[in-house]
Design an enzyme around this catalytic site. Structure first.
Site, PDB file in Angstrom:
ATOM      1  N   HIS A 105       0.850  -1.187   0.000  1.00 53.74           N
ATOM      2  CA  HIS A 105       0.000   0.000   0.000  1.00 53.74           C
ATOM      3  C   HIS A 105       0.883   1.234   0.000  1.00 53.74           C
ATOM      4  O   HIS A 105       1.924   1.243   0.659  1.00 53.74           O
ATOM      5  CB  HIS A 105      -0.911   0.000   1.241  1.00 53.74           C
ATOM      6  CG  HIS A 105      -2.103   0.880   1.075  1.00 53.74           C
ATOM      7  ND1 HIS A 105      -2.038   2.233   1.281  1.00 53.74           N
ATOM      8  CD2 HIS A 105      -3.368   0.596   0.689  1.00 53.74           C
ATOM      9  CE1 HIS A 105      -3.234   2.747   1.037  1.00 53.74           C
ATOM     10  NE2 HIS A 105      -4.060   1.783   0.673  1.00 53.74           N
ATOM     11  N   ASP A 162      -7.860  -5.468   0.100  1.00 57.56           N
ATOM     12  CA  ASP A 162      -8.348  -6.375  -0.937  1.00 57.56           C
ATOM     13  C   ASP A 162      -7.992  -7.834  -0.693  1.00 57.56           C
ATOM     14  O   ASP A 162      -8.528  -8.709  -1.361  1.00 57.56           O
ATOM     15  CB  ASP A 162      -7.781  -5.952  -2.302  1.00 57.56           C
ATOM     16  CG  ASP A 162      -8.463  -4.697  -2.803  1.00 57.56           C
ATOM     17  OD1 ASP A 162      -9.683  -4.597  -2.616  1.00 57.56           O
ATOM     18  OD2 ASP A 162      -7.780  -3.824  -3.347  1.00 57.56           O
TER      19      ASP A 162
HETATM   20  N1  CMC Z   1       4.178  -7.465  -4.126  1.00 56.00           N
HETATM   21  C1  CMC Z   1       5.531  -7.458  -4.179  1.00 56.00           C
HETATM   22  N2  CMC Z   1       6.267  -6.341  -4.032  1.00 56.00           N
HETATM   23  C2  CMC Z   1       5.613  -5.201  -3.826  1.00 56.00           C
HETATM   24  C3  CMC Z   1       4.217  -5.142  -3.763  1.00 56.00           C
HETATM   25  C4  CMC Z   1       3.498  -6.327  -3.920  1.00 56.00           C
HETATM   26  N3  CMC Z   1       2.178  -6.354  -3.875  1.00 56.00           N
HETATM   27  N4  CMC Z   1       3.846  -3.874  -3.565  1.00 56.00           N
HETATM   28  C5  CMC Z   1       4.965  -3.156  -3.512  1.00 56.00           C
HETATM   29  N5  CMC Z   1       6.053  -3.950  -3.671  1.00 56.00           N
HETATM   30  C6  CMC Z   1       7.437  -3.551  -3.658  1.00 56.00           C
HETATM   31  C7  CMC Z   1       7.828  -2.988  -5.030  1.00 56.00           C
HETATM   32  O1  CMC Z   1       8.296  -4.002  -5.892  1.00 56.00           O
HETATM   33  C8  CMC Z   1       8.892  -1.996  -4.633  1.00 56.00           C
HETATM   34  O2  CMC Z   1      10.065  -2.693  -4.349  1.00 56.00           O
HETATM   35  P1  CMC Z   1      11.515  -2.074  -4.756  1.00 56.00           P
HETATM   36  O3  CMC Z   1      11.625  -0.823  -3.942  1.00 56.00           O
HETATM   37  O4  CMC Z   1      12.476  -3.136  -4.382  1.00 56.00           O
HETATM   38  O5  CMC Z   1      11.449  -1.805  -6.233  1.00 56.00           O
HETATM   39  C9  CMC Z   1       8.383  -1.417  -3.317  1.00 56.00           C
HETATM   40  O6  CMC Z   1       7.581  -2.467  -2.739  1.00 56.00           O
HETATM   41  C10 CMC Z   1       7.541  -0.180  -3.496  1.00 56.00           C
HETATM   42  O7  CMC Z   1       6.500  -0.485  -4.412  1.00 56.00           O
HETATM   43  P2  CMC Z   1       5.758   0.561  -5.328  1.00 56.00           P
HETATM   44  O8  CMC Z   1       5.138  -0.139  -6.493  1.00 56.00           O
HETATM   45  O9  CMC Z   1       6.657   1.726  -5.604  1.00 56.00           O
HETATM   46  O10 CMC Z   1       4.606   1.055  -4.338  1.00 56.00           O
HETATM   47  P3  CMC Z   1       3.404   1.992  -4.723  1.00 56.00           P
HETATM   48  O11 CMC Z   1       3.124   2.783  -3.508  1.00 56.00           O
HETATM   49  O12 CMC Z   1       3.660   2.718  -6.004  1.00 56.00           O
HETATM   50  O13 CMC Z   1       2.232   0.960  -5.028  1.00 56.00           O
HETATM   51  C11 CMC Z   1       0.432  -0.520  -4.755  1.00 56.00           C
HETATM   52  C12 CMC Z   1       1.248   0.623  -4.138  1.00 56.00           C
HETATM   53  C13 CMC Z   1      -0.782  -0.788  -3.893  1.00 56.00           C
HETATM   54  C14 CMC Z   1      -0.052  -0.120  -6.176  1.00 56.00           C
HETATM   55  C15 CMC Z   1       1.343  -1.761  -4.850  1.00 56.00           C
HETATM   56  O14 CMC Z   1       1.692  -2.173  -3.541  1.00 56.00           O
HETATM   57  C16 CMC Z   1       0.675  -2.905  -5.605  1.00 56.00           C
HETATM   58  O15 CMC Z   1       0.743  -2.930  -6.842  1.00 56.00           O
HETATM   59  N6  CMC Z   1       0.032  -3.876  -4.876  1.00 56.00           N
HETATM   60  C17 CMC Z   1      -0.666  -4.960  -5.530  1.00 56.00           C
HETATM   61  C18 CMC Z   1      -2.015  -4.510  -6.032  1.00 56.00           C
HETATM   62  C19 CMC Z   1      -2.982  -4.284  -4.884  1.00 56.00           C
HETATM   63  O16 CMC Z   1      -3.120  -5.099  -3.998  1.00 56.00           O
HETATM   64  N7  CMC Z   1      -3.706  -3.152  -4.966  1.00 56.00           N
HETATM   65  C20 CMC Z   1      -4.700  -2.783  -3.973  1.00 56.00           C
HETATM   66  C21 CMC Z   1      -4.264  -1.567  -3.200  1.00 56.00           C
HETATM   67  S1  CMC Z   1      -5.218  -1.254  -1.722  1.00 56.00           S
HETATM   68  C22 CMC Z   1      -6.786  -0.868  -2.257  1.00 56.00           C
HETATM   69  C23 CMC Z   1      -6.883   0.183  -3.274  1.00 56.00           C
HETATM   70  O17 CMC Z   1      -6.165   1.183  -3.263  1.00 56.00           O
HETATM   71  O18 CMC Z   1      -7.770   0.030  -4.096  1.00 56.00           O
END
Ligand code: CMC
Length: 384
Positions: A261, A315
């Site tokens: 998140h 989720d």
């Molecule tokens: N699985 C594996 N690694 C992850 C995940 C994940 N679900 N989420 C973040 N990371 C890692 C990412 O690879 C990165 O690592 P590094 O720094 O080594 O490159 C680090 O954590 C930061 O990730 P980010 O993508 O820059 O984080 P963000 O804040 O841009 O994205 C997110 C947040 C929710 C989009 C992302 O965590 C994600 O894609 N999660 C999976 C999809 C999901 O469950 N979405 C629902 C979100 S909650 C409800 C909503 O908002 O609707």
């Protein structure tokens, strides 16, 4: 920060001043209008909580009864909307159907009187009342059946389950869905709320505001993740396969759905409540093997990714709850939308109270002074 510093995803940049909800991502706190989410989940109902979000205070008994009665009265949808939905392809995603239907409401309620509190109230009531009816209607019509009319003697969540499954739901399932709606109703400046506020800031109608937010919620990185969680659990298939599956996914740098998140760096408090609700459902209606896979996945992801602050988000467990209630997987995000309408409307109203049109800037990274190349001197640059 200088005016020109670009932050992808606008991370950490305030996009509004808001009094609607508060998140502390380090401590795992979520409050609606200052009330902890745990209290609302235990003591409130979705309609009462919607009133709280939108009008900023807990309603009196009379105010709540009046609000509930208005919503009940407006639950039906016009036959023209139903007929329009009948023409949607049954293979289309229900979120696309919902976005089109929400926008179509604007055709019927086109008078735009954004300074009139009566207009605001009616728009709030219509959207809260009709969105569940439209979601259930599309579900029945895509199976070739006529939609079921709402039942005035049933409360909000119970009526939705009734319209969806054509039978009165078990009271525990209805109460659990009501709590799920509370948990999904609002969450500060997420992508769909931002989208709602940007649309609201142009002073367009509230149906366009909700339609744009529905479109934004549909993506797999936002509301669509709850569907993807079930697909992922299906793919993992067994508790024993969790570790090898995860190792492989992490090696390929795939995102694990339902984890991570932008704000929470601990377990999302909504995931903790949802996990408890899932357990209650399984106790009453029988165990679900997917729950064992999910619990093991949470354990192994924590082992491997806790150092990055990656924990289950809202989720992760919501899909398991909806699955047990017999809600089809591709309706999970529309159910999220039914709940989030309350938050979007609260933000719509708040935006109107101190409106300035959103018009951010950009950092230009393109060329200058290129000149116009005549057609016969151009070379194709498409690489594929
Ligand atoms: N699985 C594996 N690694 C992850 C995940 C994940 N679900 N989420 C973040 N990371 C890692 C990412 O690879 C990165 O690592 P590094 O720094 O080594 O490159 C680090 O954590 C930061 O990730 P980010 O993508 O820059 O984080 P963000 O804040 O841009 O994205 C997110 C947040 C929710 C989009 C992302 O965590 C994600 O894609 N999660 C999976 C999809 C999901 O469950 N979405 C629902 C979100 S909650 C409800 C909503 O908002 O609707």
């Amino acid at each position: 920060m200088t005016a020109c510093e670009y932050k992808p995803g606008l991370e950490g940049i305030p996009a509004a001043q808001s009094s609607i909800s508060f998140v502390d991502g380090q401590k795992g706190i979520l409050e609606y209008r200052g009330i902890p989410i745990e209290d609302l989940a235990e003591k409130s109902g979705f309609i009462e909580m919607s009133f709280l979000l939108i009008w900023g205070y807990l309603p009196t008994k009379e105010e709540l009864e009046e609000f509930e009665a208005e919503i009940r009265y407006h639950r039906r949808i016009k036959y023209r909307i139903r007929d329009m939905m009948k023409c949607f392809p049954e293979t289309g995603h229900p979120m696309d159907a919902l976005q089109a239907s929400a926008a179509a409401l604007g055709l019927f309620y086109s008078k735009r009187a954004l300074e009139d509190p009566v207009y605001i109230r009616k728009a709030v009531v219509r959207l809260l009342a009709k969105i569940p009816t439209m979601v259930a209607a599309f579900q029945l019509m895509r199976k070739g059946n006529d939609p079921v009319q709402p039942r005035d003697d049933l409360r909000y969540a119970a009526n939705f389950l009734y319209m969806l499954n054509e039978r009165e739901p078990d009271p525990l399932a209805a109460r659990i869905l009501d709590v799920c709606l509370i948990l999904h109703a609002e969450h500060t400046m997420n992508a769909s709320t931002f989208s709602a506020r940007v649309t609201a800031s142009t002073l367009t109608d509230p149906y366009a505001v909700v339609a744009s937010a529905v479109g934004t919620l549909a993506g797999p990185l936002h509301g669509g993740a709850n569907e993807e969680v079930i697909t992922m659990l299906e793919e993992i298939g067994s508790v024993e396969n969790v570790r090898p599956w995860l190792d492989n996914a992490l090696e390929k740098k795939s995102k694990i759905m339902g984890f991570g998140h932008r704000v929470y760096k601990v377990k999302d408090p909504r995931a903790t409540i949802l996990q408890g609700l899932a357990e209650q459902l399984f106790q009453k209606f029988g165990h679900d093997d997917y729950y064992d896979i999910a619990a093991e996945l949470e354990r192994v992801v924590e082992e491997k990714l806790a150092h990055k602050g990656i924990y289950p988000n809202v989720d992760f467990y919501s899909g398991l709850v909806y699955r047990k209630m017999g809600i089809p997987t591709d309706l999970f995000t529309p159910v999220f939308a039914i709940a989030r309408v309350a938050g979007w409307l609260a933000h719509w109203k708040e935006q109107l109270e101190a409106n300035r049109i959103y018009r951010p800037t950009q950092v230009y990274a393109g060329l200058h002074e290129q000149g116009y190349v005549p057609m016969d001197q151009r070379k194709s640059e498409i690489v594929s």
